[in-house]
Design a protein around this motif. Structure first.
Motif, PDB file in Angstrom:
ATOM      1  N   ALA A 282      32.057  59.396  72.524  1.00 33.29           N
ATOM      2  CA  ALA A 282      30.879  59.540  73.362  1.00 33.29           C
ATOM      3  C   ALA A 282      29.699  58.791  72.781  1.00 33.29           C
ATOM      4  CB  ALA A 282      30.527  61.020  73.494  1.00 33.29           C
ATOM      5  N   ILE A 283      28.807  58.395  73.672  1.00 30.65           N
ATOM      6  CA  ILE A 283      27.515  57.818  73.309  1.00 30.65           C
ATOM      7  C   ILE A 283      26.434  58.741  73.858  1.00 30.65           C
ATOM      8  CG2 ILE A 283      25.877  55.937  73.717  1.00 30.65           C
ATOM      9  CD1 ILE A 283      28.204  54.032  73.892  1.00 30.65           C
ATOM     10  N   LYS A 284      25.452  59.033  73.007  1.00 27.07           N
ATOM     11  CA  LYS A 284      24.304  59.817  73.452  1.00 27.07           C
ATOM     12  C   LYS A 284      23.058  59.117  72.956  1.00 27.07           C
ATOM     13  CE  LYS A 284      22.685  64.625  73.658  1.00 27.07           C
ATOM     14  NZ  LYS A 284      23.008  66.011  73.221  1.00 27.07           N
TER      15      LYS A 284
ATOM     16  N   MET B  38      27.244  57.547  67.796  1.00 25.61           N
ATOM     17  CA  MET B  38      28.532  57.778  68.436  1.00 25.61           C
ATOM     18  C   MET B  38      29.068  59.133  68.010  1.00 25.61           C
ATOM     19  SD  MET B  38      29.172  55.050  70.210  1.00 25.61           S
ATOM     20  CE  MET B  38      30.891  55.332  70.590  1.00 25.61           C
ATOM     21  N   GLY B  39      29.877  59.712  68.866  1.00 21.23           N
ATOM     22  CA  GLY B  39      30.433  61.014  68.530  1.00 21.23           C
ATOM     23  C   GLY B  39      31.856  61.166  69.004  1.00 21.23           C
ATOM     24  N   TRP B  40      32.537  62.152  68.422  1.00 18.59           N
ATOM     25  CA  TRP B  40      33.869  62.551  68.852  1.00 18.59           C
ATOM     26  C   TRP B  40      33.819  64.020  69.267  1.00 18.59           C
ATOM     27  CZ3 TRP B  40      37.998  59.422  69.581  1.00 18.59           C
ATOM     28  CH2 TRP B  40      37.997  58.168  68.950  1.00 18.59           C
ATOM     29  N   PHE B  41      34.442  64.315  70.380  1.00 17.73           N
ATOM     30  CA  PHE B  41      34.611  65.674  70.877  1.00 17.73           C
ATOM     31  C   PHE B  41      36.091  65.879  71.172  1.00 17.73           C
ATOM     32  CE2 PHE B  41      30.221  67.096  71.740  1.00 17.73           C
ATOM     33  CZ  PHE B  41      29.546  65.905  71.527  1.00 17.73           C
ATOM     34  N   ARG B  42      36.482  67.126  71.344  1.00 22.25           N
ATOM     35  CA  ARG B  42      37.865  67.413  71.722  1.00 22.25           C
ATOM     36  C   ARG B  42      37.912  68.576  72.695  1.00 22.25           C
ATOM     37  NH1 ARG B  42      40.087  69.711  65.872  1.00 22.25           N
ATOM     38  NH2 ARG B  42      38.983  71.726  65.921  1.00 22.25           N
ATOM     39  N   GLN B  43      38.982  68.612  73.473  1.00 16.15           N
ATOM     40  CA  GLN B  43      39.165  69.682  74.446  1.00 16.15           C
ATOM     41  C   GLN B  43      40.627  70.074  74.483  1.00 16.15           C
ATOM     42  OE1 GLN B  43      37.612  68.846  78.359  1.00 16.15           O
ATOM     43  NE2 GLN B  43      37.449  71.027  78.824  1.00 16.15           N
ATOM     44  N   ALA B  44      40.877  71.318  74.143  1.00 19.64           N
ATOM     45  CA  ALA B  44      42.221  71.871  74.214  1.00 19.64           C
ATOM     46  C   ALA B  44      42.421  72.524  75.574  1.00 19.64           C
ATOM     47  CB  ALA B  44      42.420  72.898  73.099  1.00 19.64           C
TER      48      ALA B  44
ATOM     49  N   PHE C  38      32.417  69.875  69.945  1.00 20.98           N
ATOM     50  CA  PHE C  38      31.998  68.820  69.041  1.00 20.98           C
ATOM     51  C   PHE C  38      32.936  68.720  67.846  1.00 20.98           C
ATOM     52  CE2 PHE C  38      29.333  66.153  66.592  1.00 20.98           C
ATOM     53  CZ  PHE C  38      29.237  66.696  65.311  1.00 20.98           C
ATOM     54  N   VAL C  39      33.199  67.483  67.415  1.00 25.56           N
ATOM     55  CA  VAL C  39      34.009  67.246  66.226  1.00 25.56           C
ATOM     56  C   VAL C  39      33.179  66.554  65.147  1.00 25.56           C
ATOM     57  CG1 VAL C  39      36.030  66.079  65.278  1.00 25.56           C
ATOM     58  CG2 VAL C  39      36.141  67.107  67.565  1.00 25.56           C
ATOM     59  N   ALA C  40      32.598  65.398  65.481  1.00 24.79           N
ATOM     60  CA  ALA C  40      31.840  64.631  64.495  1.00 24.79           C
ATOM     61  C   ALA C  40      30.948  63.630  65.206  1.00 24.79           C
ATOM     62  CB  ALA C  40      32.772  63.911  63.529  1.00 24.79           C
ATOM     63  N   SER C  41      29.863  63.241  64.536  1.00 26.33           N
ATOM     64  CA  SER C  41      29.018  62.179  65.064  1.00 26.33           C
ATOM     65  C   SER C  41      28.459  61.351  63.917  1.00 26.33           C
ATOM     66  CB  SER C  41      27.896  62.734  65.946  1.00 26.33           C
ATOM     67  OG  SER C  41      27.006  63.517  65.186  1.00 26.33           O
ATOM     68  N   ILE C  42      27.982  60.151  64.267  1.00 25.26           N
ATOM     69  CA  ILE C  42      27.492  59.212  63.262  1.00 25.26           C
ATOM     70  C   ILE C  42      26.322  58.446  63.842  1.00 25.26           C
ATOM     71  CG2 ILE C  42      29.154  57.431  64.000  1.00 25.26           C
ATOM     72  CD1 ILE C  42      29.405  56.681  60.989  1.00 25.26           C
ATOM     73  N   SER C  43      25.309  58.202  63.018  1.00 26.79           N
ATOM     74  CA  SER C  43      24.129  57.487  63.469  1.00 26.79           C
ATOM     75  C   SER C  43      24.436  56.010  63.701  1.00 26.79           C
ATOM     76  CB  SER C  43      23.014  57.631  62.431  1.00 26.79           C
ATOM     77  OG  SER C  43      23.432  57.091  61.180  1.00 26.79           O
ATOM     78  N   TRP C  44      23.477  55.294  64.281  1.00 26.04           N
ATOM     79  CA  TRP C  44      23.705  53.911  64.671  1.00 26.04           C
ATOM     80  C   TRP C  44      24.085  53.033  63.472  1.00 26.04           C
ATOM     81  CZ3 TRP C  44      20.826  49.923  62.607  1.00 26.04           C
ATOM     82  CH2 TRP C  44      19.684  50.300  61.886  1.00 26.04           C
TER      83      TRP C  44
ATOM     84  N   GLY D  31      24.469  55.792  58.507  1.00 27.08           N
ATOM     85  CA  GLY D  31      23.820  56.450  57.391  1.00 27.08           C
ATOM     86  C   GLY D  31      23.794  57.964  57.474  1.00 27.08           C
ATOM     87  N   SER D  32      23.960  58.508  58.661  1.00 25.64           N
ATOM     88  CA  SER D  32      23.970  59.958  58.851  1.00 25.64           C
ATOM     89  C   SER D  32      25.199  60.368  59.641  1.00 25.64           C
ATOM     90  CB  SER D  32      22.721  60.407  59.616  1.00 25.64           C
ATOM     91  OG  SER D  32      21.559  60.158  58.868  1.00 25.64           O
ATOM     92  N   THR D  33      25.808  61.442  59.227  1.00 26.01           N
ATOM     93  CA  THR D  33      26.962  61.973  59.951  1.00 26.01           C
ATOM     94  C   THR D  33      26.833  63.484  60.090  1.00 26.01           C
ATOM     95  OG1 THR D  33      28.302  62.249  57.951  1.00 26.01           O
ATOM     96  CG2 THR D  33      28.523  60.157  59.137  1.00 26.01           C
ATOM     97  N   ARG D  34      27.523  64.024  61.061  1.00 25.49           N
ATOM     98  CA  ARG D  34      27.641  65.470  61.262  1.00 25.49           C
ATOM     99  C   ARG D  34      29.099  65.778  61.534  1.00 25.49           C
ATOM    100  NH1 ARG D  34      23.243  64.924  59.683  1.00 25.49           N
ATOM    101  NH2 ARG D  34      21.272  65.732  60.533  1.00 25.49           N
ATOM    102  N   ASN D  35      29.557  66.913  61.022  1.00 24.58           N
ATOM    103  CA  ASN D  35      30.927  67.358  61.268  1.00 24.58           C
ATOM    104  C   ASN D  35      30.938  68.823  61.655  1.00 24.58           C
ATOM    105  OD1 ASN D  35      32.871  65.072  60.257  1.00 24.58           O
ATOM    106  ND2 ASN D  35      31.260  65.220  58.725  1.00 24.58           N
ATOM    107  N   ALA D  36      31.821  69.163  62.542  1.00 25.30           N
ATOM    108  CA  ALA D  36      32.035  70.571  62.868  1.00 25.30           C
ATOM    109  C   ALA D  36      32.614  71.278  61.647  1.00 25.30           C
ATOM    110  CB  ALA D  36      32.984  70.698  64.057  1.00 25.30           C
ATOM    111  N   ASP D  37      32.270  72.549  61.489  1.00 26.93           N
ATOM    112  CA  ASP D  37      32.773  73.300  60.341  1.00 26.93           C
ATOM    113  C   ASP D  37      34.300  73.309  60.299  1.00 26.93           C
ATOM    114  OD1 ASP D  37      30.167  75.875  60.398  1.00 26.93           O
ATOM    115  OD2 ASP D  37      30.212  73.864  59.520  1.00 26.93           O
TER     116      ASP D  37
END
Length: 124
Positions: A97-99, A34-40, A47-53, A56-62
């Motif tokens: 979002a789901i990818k 799953m992920g989070w995005f944003r739009q101004a 992209f803001v952040a995402s997480i594995s199913w 156990g794994s995450t990603r974040n925008a700087d």
């Protein structure tokens, strides 16, 4: 059909906190990242952040590292975004979002499902 419903947005002062939620239905939630995005206004969706199913794994925008935390509760089919130390530049509509077919993701391209979005406004 797949539905992603975000909630928890609102207006806060600089330095404040919000927790966004995204409830999923119509999909085997625990199988997908799953992920989070944003739009101004006037800007591209980012992209803001995402997480594995399994969480156990995450990603974040700087731009949000150290301030935002993504998490999920597979028993509740819900993903969260805890946002602390909010800044005016965090003002945007936030989308979950789901990818499929990937462990974690950082790009909007190829996203299979989007929520309708929730507005976050940070006053200076």
């Amino acid at each position: 059909q797949v539905q992603l419903v975000e909630s928890g947005g609102g207006l806060v002062q600089t330095g404040g906190s919000l927790r966004l939620s995204c409830a999923a239905s119509g999909v085997t939630f625990s199988s997908y990242p799953m992920g989070w995005f944003r739009q101004a206004p006037g800007k591209e969706r980012e992209f803001v952040a995402s997480i594995s199913w399994d969480g156990g794994s995450t990603r974040n925008a700087d731009s949000v590292k150290g301030r935002f935390t993504i998490s999920r509760d597979n028993a509740k089919n819900t993903v969260y975004l805890q946002m602390n130390s909010l800044k005016p530049e965090d003002t945007a509509v936030y989308y979950c979002a789901i990818k499929r077919g990937i462990v974690v993701f950082t790009r909007a391209l190829g996203v299979d499902y989007w929520g309708q979005g929730t507005q976050v406004s940070v006053a200076s």
